[in-house]
Design an enzyme around this catalytic site. Structure first.
Site, short mmCIF file in Angstrom:
data_model
loop_
_atom_site.label_atom_id
_atom_site.label_comp_id
_atom_site.label_asym_id
_atom_site.label_seq_id
_atom_site.Cartn_x
_atom_site.Cartn_y
_atom_site.Cartn_z
CE1 TYR A 222 18.15 -10.37 -72.04
CE2 TYR A 222 16.76 -8.40 -71.58
CZ TYR A 222 17.71 -9.09 -72.32
OH TYR A 222 18.35 -8.63 -73.42
NE ARG B 16 13.69 20.92 -51.94
CZ ARG B 16 12.61 20.68 -52.87
NH1 ARG B 16 12.24 19.51 -53.04
NH2 ARG B 16 11.79 21.82 -53.60
CE LYS C 90 10.60 20.91 -60.23
NZ LYS C 90 10.91 21.00 -58.89
CG MET D 293 18.02 -0.45 -72.22
SD MET D 293 19.60 -0.26 -72.71
CE MET D 293 20.41 -1.10 -71.17
#
Length: 368
Positions: free
Chosen positions: A264, A136, A38, A313
């Site tokens: 940034y 779950r 998965k 990013m």
């Protein structure tokens, strides 16, 4: 394959073979092996990983969602594939691609049986999940009687397996809890066999369960993270080989003078003259902001280099002061040193989250 000029997630299939064979060696002869692929095979690329494992003799595969199973079928995977968290809206698609759903509640069981029946199917293979403490997904122990009663009245489906999931198999402090889960699962399986008159495959162990609870191997085991090289503790991890190495390249070098800032929000301010390198990957590629501001390091020509300032990013910057390097040089984000476990720990997370977060825009390269 050279990584000059790009970021690449390089996957070592020989290491994958080693991990599979090591985990297999821990099992009794005849115990089936289910490979969990998965989340894009934990970030490593599901179709190539599954096709390679299928050649090695894996008995079953597991994915989380229907689309992941469809992708494997379209890639040519023939082995049975369990969909661990199917949604009713995809039931017809599951049947069309010969996928096998995990059914975990009365409603989901009924709806899939109706879908299969409407398609004229008989004894379509399904897997019944029972909750033994993870809380779950799953039927409760008290549901066994009505599940068997339903199955007797609806011949469109037939359980291939009963399974459950250990909640803390890697934690030595929770051995008593794990043993309670194992005992509860045995009682569920015995009750089901008594009422139904047959015993499907039983499986409960994940990677840590394989390595820590041989008494719970039953008929089949499931391994995810172990195949990719991580054993959840130092002893077992030492016997496994991480199969993925995330590599990048130095795009540009800069010299900062004392007091100059970087990135940034001026996330790094130089306290002394500093040489920095900019790399072409960032949080959109899976290396998130928590790794920045000096918390984590990568490797440049065998030397540790701190990640500086805020991760962008598409880029991140590292401190290469005192490291002999040039633009175009290779940078190891994680692999052997640092490992994904080590890098993830610096951000307060686990290897699972780090490797599965690697974006699909990062090229995968496979070597054997």
């Amino acid at each position: 394959m050279s990584t000059v000029g790009e970021t690449v997630f390089e996957v070592d299939l020989n290491a994958l073979r080693h991990n599979y064979e090591y985990l297999r060696s821990e099992l009794r002869p005849g115990t089936k092996f289910l490979a969990v692929v998965k989340a894009y095979a934990y970030g490593h690329g599901a179709p190539p990983i599954a096709l390679f494992l299928e050649k090695l003799g894996v008995d079953y595969f597991a994915v989380a969602y229907t689309g992941e199973g469809v992708e494997l079928r379209e890639a040519g995977v023939q082995a049975p594939i369990i969909v661990l968290h199917p949604q009713p809206v995809h039931f017809e698609e599951i049947i069309a691609h010969r996928l096998e759903p995990s059914l975990y509640s009365e409603e989901v069981l009924q709806r899939f049986a109706v879908t299969a029946g409407n398609g004229g199917l008989r004894e379509y293979p399904v897997h019944l999940k029972f909750n033994t403490g993870l809380n779950r997904l799953g039927f409760d122990a008290g549901d066994v009687d009505k599940v068997v009663s339903f199955l007797e009245q609806h011949q469109a489906v037939k359980p291939v397996s009963l399974f459950s999931h250990l909640a803390a198999s890697e934690d030595p402090e929770e051995r008593d809890f794990s043993r309670v889960q194992i005992s509860a699962f045995k009682q569920i399986a015995d009750r089901f066999e008594h009422l139904a008159g047959f015993r499907p495959l039983l499986h409960q162990c994940n990677t840590s369960g394989i390595l820590c609870y041989p008494e719970a191997h039953f008929d089949m085991v499931r391994s995810g993270i172990g195949l990719y090289g991580y054993g959840n503790d130092a002893i077992h991890s030492a016997r496994l080989r991480p199969i993925g190495t995330l590599k990048s390249v130095i795009s540009q070098l800069h010299r900062l003078e004392k007091g100059e800032s970087l990135g940034y929000n001026r996330g790094f301010i130089a306290e002394r003259p500093t040489i920095t390198a900019t790399l072409p990957l960032g949080h959109a590629d899976g290396i998130g902001r928590p790794y920045g501001k000096g918390k984590s390091h990568v490797s440049v020509n065998g030397q540790p280099a701190r990640i500086l300032g805020n991760v962008c990013m598409d880029m991140l910057m590292i401190d290469v002061t005192g490291i002999d390097c040039s633009e175009g040089d290779e940078v190891i984000i994680f692999g052997k040193d640092p490992s994904a476990e080590e890098l993830a720990a610096t951000a307060g997370t686990i290897s699972y989250e780090l490797v599965t977060a690697i974006s699909r825009r990062v090229k995968r390269s496979y070597k054997e």
